[in-house]
Every structure is written in C-alpha cells, then in structure tokens.
Design an enzyme around this catalytic site. Structure first.
Site, PDB file in Angstrom:
ATOM      1  N   ASP A   1      85.784  66.617  28.737  1.00  7.39           N
ATOM      2  CA  ASP A   1      84.763  65.958  29.562  1.00  7.39           C
ATOM      3  C   ASP A   1      83.996  66.947  30.435  1.00  7.39           C
ATOM      4  OD1 ASP A   1      83.823  63.232  30.001  1.00  7.39           O
ATOM      5  OD2 ASP A   1      84.343  63.616  32.102  1.00  7.39           O
TER       6      ASP A   1
ATOM      7  N   ASP B   1      74.024  59.340  24.761  1.00 10.34           N
ATOM      8  CA  ASP B   1      75.340  58.908  24.313  1.00 10.34           C
ATOM      9  C   ASP B   1      76.298  58.856  25.509  1.00 10.34           C
ATOM     10  OD1 ASP B   1      77.289  58.532  21.972  1.00 10.34           O
ATOM     11  OD2 ASP B   1      78.227  60.200  23.038  1.00 10.34           O
TER      12      ASP B   1
ATOM     13  N   GLU C   1      73.067  54.712  26.669  1.00  6.36           N
ATOM     14  CA  GLU C   1      74.053  53.849  26.042  1.00  6.36           C
ATOM     15  C   GLU C   1      75.084  53.407  27.078  1.00  6.36           C
ATOM     16  OE1 GLU C   1      77.597  53.382  22.945  1.00  6.36           O
ATOM     17  OE2 GLU C   1      77.369  55.084  24.270  1.00  6.36           O
TER      18      GLU C   1
END
Ligand code: LAG
Ligand code: CA
Length: 500
Positions: free
Chosen positions: A179, A209, A246
């Site tokens: 991450d 995304d 998203e």
C-alpha cells in the site's frame, strides 16, 4: 460575499474534472477490457469513430508483474511494478499512436490508473518490461520506491474494517497489495509525473482504481497538479482531465462516495445492481419512472454509470446478480435502458468469454494476447465477445447521441414490466419484460413519418430489415413487442439510422 466566492471557486474546481470532453455529439464510452493498443487504434477507425462512440476506457497501461502461477490472469495488471508504459497491450510508441489515431476520429482515451498499491508478494518477481521487485524490502527499483514510500505499519484490510474503520481501509493493504503512502511528497510526484506523461500523449482522463482506499485530501493534491489536456490533440485550452473514482458504496460503509464527489466523478455501483435486478425479474420496470437521485443514486453529473464492469461480471467488487453477456436478452434490455435514459455518463462493457474468473484474455502459449478477429456480420471471434459490436448496443449509442440532453417524457407503463417513454421529440423506446405480449397504441412524440426499429433490425435504403413503425399525425403509433421475441426492446429515433 467573500465566502460565496470561495464556494463558487470550489464548485468550479470539482466540476472541472467531471467533463469527459467528448467530441461534439458523442455521449458514451466503452471499456475495451484487455485489448491491445494497435487493435484499439484500428477499432477506433473502423468502428467506434463511425458509430459515434465517445471514448474508450483502456486497461492499465504501466508495467505490471507477470503472474505465471495463475497462467497470466487479467488481474496481474492491477499489480504495478513500474510506471513504464509496457504491458501485454503494447509499448509506449503503440500507446501514443493509438491515442493519436483515436482522437483523430473523435474517440477519447481514458486510462485505468492504479496507484493505491504496487504488487502483492509472489514467487514471481519480474514485470512486463523486465523490471524486478524485492518484496521483503518493499523495493521497486524501476520507479524507484522503497520501504518509506509505503504505509507503516503494515496491516491487511479485513471484511469488518469496511464497516468500522476508514483509516484501516485507506492505510492497510487491499488483498495484501503493498500500500503506497500518497501522503508522501515523493510518492505524489511519481504518480503525478506518470499521469502527466499520459496527458502529454493525449489521453482525456482517468479511472482511479481503488479510490476508496486512498484519502480524498491526497487525491485532491494529486488531481490539482495534473496538467490541462493537450490542445495538440484537439482539447479546448484550459480543459481539465475527466476523473472518475472507483468507490463501491451501497451505503452503510465507513467510507462514503460523498467524500469523493467534491473532487471529481464517482462510479455508481447502485445503477447496475438495480437495473440488473429489475431486468432479471426481481423488480418491476414500472418503478423506474423516477430513476435517478430518488433511488439514492448520485447526482447525474457526478456519476459514471454502467451495468457490469470487469470485477462484478466475475461476481467480485460488488458483484452478484449483475447481468452480463451470459444472459443476452436481459442484458441487452438493461443496456438499452441505460443508454435510452438521460442519467449519468454511461460506460458499456466489452468482454472476452470466460468461465474461470481468473482467466486472462485469449492468449497464445507464450502469454501474448490474441487479437479479436472480426466476422463478416461485424461480430468478434477468437474468444472475444465485443458487446459494443452487438447491433442493439451500438444502435442505442446512436440513439443516445441523437436524443442529446432531452428529458424523459410521456412515461407509459402497464403497472408491471411493460414500459415506454419519449426523449423529447427525438426518440422513443419501449420495453417488455413481462411474459405476455405488449400490443398498444402509444405516444412516440416523434414527427409524423416512418421509422425503422433499431433493435429488431435497422434501416436499409428505403426499407427496414426489422420492424417498421408508422407514426401518425398525432405522434401515436402501434407498438408490438412479443414476449417471445428475440429482444425485449423497441427503439426509434429522429436520426438517419432510424428515420425513413
Ligand atoms: C480494483 N478496484 O479497486 C480493481 O477493479 C480490481 O480488479 C482489483 O482486484 C483491485 N481493485 C486491486 O487493484 C483484482 C482482483 C484481485 C487481485 C488483484 C490484484 O480482483 O483478485 O488480487 O486484482 O491482482 C490477487 C489475488 C489475491 C492476492 C492479491 C495480491 O487474487 O488472492 O492476495 O492478488 O497478491
Ligand atoms: Ca491505501
């Protein structure tokens, strides 16, 4: 007064990212999932441009990990290893050429952009351009990224986290994917440079995304550092990229879509879920007379809407009960409703056939993607579905372009699953999802004359290959849609594809 000016300024900034900058008269995009750049360029010239498509969402463009242990699944492209523009879809020169060729025929390119994370931890270490990664060091030398560019401490998002803990959803790993820490100036710079490089090549915008997994404050900084769209490729001066984030939000989660609409557009997952349910017979079409914000959907101008996407057509990412090409009659009904209705910025899915959810695109034994072949009837071969080449679907794209920003008027229904409505005096559409025939004289709102239904056939010279609809002096016409017909939709409009 000063405060009012500030508010207006903030509003203007958000609106700036909500415009897809389609060429004039175009209104819909298609996701050419896993297509190669050379093939998309050809598709823009031979099909999408002439048929009135406004844009293409392309699969991630930057180098990803090659995952041979799953026989090169589609999802390896969601595991970036560098920002070099080399993937199974092609290299940078091919990408640049595609963007130029598509823009030249009025079709915009939107890039699926993955910067929440890099790869997971695998036995494989090599990317599509030969870059390597050293997972235990968080090392991605081709960027380069190292341990400090990722969130510390390391944690993995659990199912419960989605309901309690926005900070864990954003700072922990999604599926074990390393991450990135977008709070870092260095990380932001790598992301912004990558996106600005794409803008310089002529793209019109980005799908973000996993936006739910990043802090809106960080995203806002990144968006505002992006360059204006390139005037070299025909964009107006000062145009900001179209950005759709998203965020899967059906309500009740710790992270809400409303945190993202002040920044840019957002994917509206409720849209496809509700329409799929209804066209699957689990709700009545009559209830869609007030489709939109009354249903809890995002404001129309904030919404990127679709029936299925690459995740939920495989049952993940808010999937389950979503219509796909596998139920063609119902699916074409739902897509036709999406394109006939003025709501949102619609996106059509274009797939390859699959039974295994992990399966990558049609490929040879070396893992190279095999292009779609084009059959004489315009459909695709070699394992590609090409929903966008189904006449009912591209016909409804032309319908949407023709009716423009007219309103829904003259809604008619039979209290059940037979509905019809007009779009101004430009278009008329009817649906029959009951198991008995629709046979009615209805107001079409169209000028007196003859029209070819674009669903059962189309116009061929001075005649119709499918149904012919004769609109009387009063705008009314006899409409017949049998329960057992091949399609459940009838559509006519004032454009050349339909009007005789
Ligand atoms: C997305 N949006 O937020 C993409 O639309 C979705 O397709 C991506 O998941 C996800 N977020 C991460 O970008 C896909 C697959 C996952 C896959 C992931 C990374 O749906 O199944 O995870 O891409 O390739 C795969 C394995 C996992 C594994 C993970 C990390 O399926 O089992 O834990 O890789 O190695
Ligand atoms: Ca994150």
């Amino acid at each position: 007064m000063f405060r009012l000016i500030l508010c207006l300024a903030a509003l203007t900034v958000a609106l700036a990212y909500k415009n897809p900058h389609y060429a004039s008269g175009r209104t819909a995009m298609v996701h050419l999932f896993e297509w190669k750049w050379d093939d998309i360029a050809a598709e823009c010239e031979r099909f999408l441009g002439p048929r009135g498509f406004g844009g293409v969402q392309v699969s991630p463009v930057n180098e990803n990990l090659e995952i041979w242990s799953f026989q090169r699944p589609w999802w390896e492209r969601y595991q970036p290893i560098s920002y070099r523009l080399i993937t199974r879809s092609g290299n940078e020169q091919q990408f640049a050429s595609m963007v130029r060729r598509c823009n030249n025929v009025g079709v915009r390119i939107y890039v699926d952009t993955v910067f929440n994370h890099m790869t997971g931890t695998w036995n494989e270490h090599t990317g599509t351009d030969g870059s390597t990664a050293n997972y235990s060091q968080w090392s991605y030398p081709s960027v380069p990224y190292g341990r400090n560019d990722f969130n510390i401490p390391q944690c993995v998002i659990s199912g419960d986290d989605y309901y309690c803990c926005a900070d864990r959803v954003r700072n922990c790993e999604l599926n074990g994917l390393k991450d990135l820490y977008q709070g870092s100036e260095y990380v932001r710079t790598q992301i912004v440079n990558f996106m600005n490089h794409l803008i310089s090549l002529g793209v019109a915008g980005f799908r973000i995304d996993a936006a739910k997994h990043m802090w809106p404050g960080d995203l806002s900084v990144i968006y505002d550092r992006l360059h204006n769209l390139s005037t070299t490729y025909g964009f107006p001066s000062g145009a900001r990229p179209f950005i759709y984030q998203e965020v899967i939000d059906f309500g009740y989660e710790a992270v809400s879509r409303d945190e993202y609409t002040p920044l840019a557009a957002v994917t509206e997952f409720k849209f496809g879920r509700e329409l799929s349910r209804a066209f699957n017979g689990k709700n009545r079409l009559r209830w869609f007379y007030n489709w939109g914000t009354s249903w809890g959907l995002l404001a129309s101008s904030d919404a990127l809407n679709f029936i299925d996407n690459h995740d939920n057509q495989r049952g993940s990412g808010g999937g389950g009960d979503i219509l796909t090409y596998k139920q063609p009659k119902q699916y074409k009904g739902a897509i036709a409703f999406m394109l006939a209705h003025p709501y949102g910025w619609p996106r059509v899915m274009s797939s390859y056939a699959f039974t295994n959810n992990d399966a990558g695109p049609p490929m040879d034994s070396s893992g190279n993607t095999v292009s779609a072949s084009i059959n004489p009837d315009n459909s695709c071969g070699n394992g590609w579905i090409c929903e966008h080449r189904w006449s009912q679907i591209y016909g409804m794209v032309a319908f949407r372009n023709c009716v423009g920003n007219t309103n829904v008027t003259n809604w008619w229904d039979n209290n059940s699953n037979q509905i019809a409505f007009c779009r101004g005096n430009q278009g008329f559409v009817a649906f029959n999802n009951d198991n008995w025939d629709l046979n009615q004289t209805l107001q079409t709102c169209l000028p007196t004359g003859s029209y070819c239904d674009i669903i059962s056939g189309g116009k061929s010279g001075n005649s119709c290959t499918g149904k012919r609809i004769n609109v009387g002096w009063d705008g009314r016409a006899s409409i017949i849609l049998g329960a057992n017909e091949y399609d459940m939709v009838l559509a006519i409009h004032a454009g050349i594809e339909s009007r005789l």
